[in-house]
Design an enzyme around this catalytic site. Structure first.
Site, mmCIF file in Angstrom:
data_model
loop_
_atom_site.group_PDB
_atom_site.id
_atom_site.type_symbol
_atom_site.label_atom_id
_atom_site.label_comp_id
_atom_site.label_asym_id
_atom_site.label_seq_id
_atom_site.Cartn_x
_atom_site.Cartn_y
_atom_site.Cartn_z
ATOM 1 N N VAL A 18 0.444 -0.884 0.092
ATOM 2 C CA VAL A 18 -0.552 0.226 -0.175
ATOM 3 C C VAL A 18 0.544 1.298 0.376
ATOM 4 O O VAL A 18 0.280 1.980 -0.803
ATOM 5 C CB VAL A 18 -0.400 -0.285 1.512
ATOM 6 N N GLY A 189 -2.729 -15.998 -3.605
ATOM 7 C CA GLY A 189 -2.618 -14.924 -2.581
ATOM 8 C C GLY A 189 -3.274 -13.721 -2.267
ATOM 9 O O GLY A 189 -3.272 -12.828 -1.166
ATOM 10 N N GLU A 192 -2.887 -15.436 3.379
ATOM 11 C CA GLU A 192 -1.794 -15.494 3.915
ATOM 12 C C GLU A 192 -1.065 -16.938 4.488
ATOM 13 O O GLU A 192 -1.965 -17.581 4.633
ATOM 14 C CB GLU A 192 -1.520 -14.669 5.307
ATOM 15 N N ASP A 203 -10.018 -10.331 11.962
ATOM 16 C CA ASP A 203 -9.680 -9.187 11.682
ATOM 17 C C ASP A 203 -11.072 -8.718 10.590
ATOM 18 O O ASP A 203 -11.195 -7.243 10.928
ATOM 19 C CB ASP A 203 -8.984 -9.946 9.570
ATOM 20 N N LYS A 207 -12.480 -4.527 12.657
ATOM 21 C CA LYS A 207 -13.317 -4.144 11.299
ATOM 22 C C LYS A 207 -14.781 -3.573 12.268
ATOM 23 O O LYS A 207 -15.155 -2.506 12.193
ATOM 24 C CB LYS A 207 -13.611 -4.350 9.819
ATOM 25 N N GLY A 304 -6.091 -5.394 -1.435
ATOM 26 C CA GLY A 304 -5.466 -4.771 -2.140
ATOM 27 C C GLY A 304 -4.138 -3.296 -2.718
ATOM 28 O O GLY A 304 -4.700 -2.772 -2.051
#
Length: 428
Positions: A18, A189, A192, A203, A207, A304
């Site tokens: 990023v 991909g 992980e 994760d 959020k 991404g």
């Protein structure tokens, strides 16, 4: 055209996927970005631990530095893209305490130490922006924090982790087992090498904490979020969901009721007719219910380098405008003090799949157990077999505590072979 004689200097902490994309945009679109900000925009430097590592050619070697203190001091806007709790927390606090506007994509840090960061931003009058922390490129934080600030949000259902949605979608459409899909996701991909944060729901839980805090105007931390992942979902669960007109999705749920606020993450059955059911592959989507606005849907790329950089750049432009022309962004809204409900206090519908002996009276005894625990039965689907029949019992809304007591009682029945799965039903 630039309206300020002083350039706005952007410091970037971290130069991974990023960070590299952000440098690319700042470099290639500098003229347009400067016009939007109202002042020239310059890269003050890019902090990395080791400046000798070979990097993408888009990152000029002369902007790399390992002296984070000097970089923060000369910057106007600090963009944290390292991830993790430390040293990101220390560096962000250093920037905020110095009055520097901060942009971060660090969901785990915000969900764990958000209160400390908000207080530091408020004390110095600095901006704290984090659009990229939830759902990647999807504009979500700003609509919840600002556009819906005059409305009352009652519920948020979100597919906010692309890895788990890809895994469940592949299991649904191709009939594959969990293990082989995760292996394929790693090869492509999407996952992980250690996929625990994704498939374990952690994760998504971070959020959920951020969304609940914004939507319900009170602090909700990661520790307040109930979390289950998708590791126990089987091909049989996927098939049973299809039989009842559902798909399985890992949902982040933030809900406010008369009893309090509930934040939770778990795999749930979503009706085929619900918009979230059609979210495919690694995409994200968030469904919001508000009193005045009604139902809103946000959909797009959730991860991404380029999609996440898009959200980061939107924040950079906003914070840079304030640095150039004055003003600041929205402050934390945490005036509410609703009780934070444990999972036992949450209410939803459930689907319980079990094998039972195919004999007269079995269903009646099972139904009695549900009634004794105050759990209403909505429908029963029976699939006959040679010795054991498979039952899928869908309930009316009930508390987790009542449902757990019911399942515990049913497990002890001689006429029940096995309770195969218990899944919540959301979106009905």
């Amino acid at each position: 055209m630039s309206t300020s004689s002083s350039p706005v200097k952007i410091a970037i902490l971290g130069c991974g996927t990023v960070g590299t994309q952000v440098v690319r945009v700042l470099t290639e679109q500098q003229t347009d970005l400067s016009a939007r900000v109202g002042a020239d925009v310059e890269i003050a430097g890019v902090y990395v631990r080791d400046t000798s590592v070979t990097r993408d050619p888009v990152v000029p070697t002369d902007v790399l530095t390992s002296d984070v203190d000097a970089l923060i001091e000369r910057a106007d806007v600090v963009v944290e893209l390292m991830g993790g709790l430390e040293p990101a927390r220390t560096m962000i606090l250093q920037a905020l305490n110095a009055g520097k506007g901060v942009v971060t994509a660090n969901k785990a840090l915000l969900a764990t130490h958000g209160a400390e960061l908000y207080e530091a931003a408020d004390a110095s009058g600095a901006d704290l922006y984090f659009e990229a922390a939830v759902a990647g490129a999807i504009p979500l934080v700003r609509p919840v924090r600002e556009s819906l600030a005059g409305d009352t949000v009652t519920r948020i259902l979100g597919i906010v982790n692309g890895t788990t949605n890809y895994v469940l979608d592949e299991m649904t459409t191709k009939g594959l087992d969990y293990g082989e899909v995760v292996a394929e996701a790693q090869r492509l991909g999407y996952a992980e090498a250690d996929p625990t944060a994704d498939v374990g729901g952690h994760d998504a839980a971070a959020k959920a904490a951020i969304l609940a805090s914004l939507a319900f105007h009170q602090r909700v931390s990661l520790d307040d979020v109930y979390c289950e992942g998708i590791t126990e979902i089987t091909a049989a669960d996927i098939e049973a969901a299809a039989e009842t007109g559902h798909v399985i999705k890992l949902l982040a749920i933030a809900e406010q009721t008369s009893e309090g606020v509930s934040a939770r993450v778990y795999p749930a059955l979503v009706p085929n007719a619900h918009p979230l059911a059609s979210v495919r592959g690694a995409f994200n989507a968030v469904f919001i219910e508000a009193e005045a606005a009604g139902e809103l849907m946000f959909y797009g790329q959730g991860a991404g380098g380029a999609p996440t950089a898009s959200a980061v750049m939107g924040d950079i432009v906003s914070v840079a405008r304030h640095a150039a022309g004055g003003g600041h962004g929205p402050r934390e809204s945490n005036y509410a003090k609703h009780p934070l409900l444990p999972i036992g206090g949450a209410q939803t519908r459930y689907a319980i799949r079990m094998s039972v002996h195919d004999k007269p009276g079995v269903l009646a005894r099972v139904a009695d157990a549900f009634a004794r625990n105050g759990v209403g039965i909505g429908s029963v689907l029976q699939v006959p077999d040679a010795e054991l029949a498979s039952l899928i019992i869908s309930t009316h809304r009930a508390s987790e505590a009542s449902l757990s007591a019911t399942v515990a009682e049913v497990r002890e029945m001689d006429s029940v072979g096995e309770v195969l799965s218990v899944l919540r039903i959301e979106g009905e």
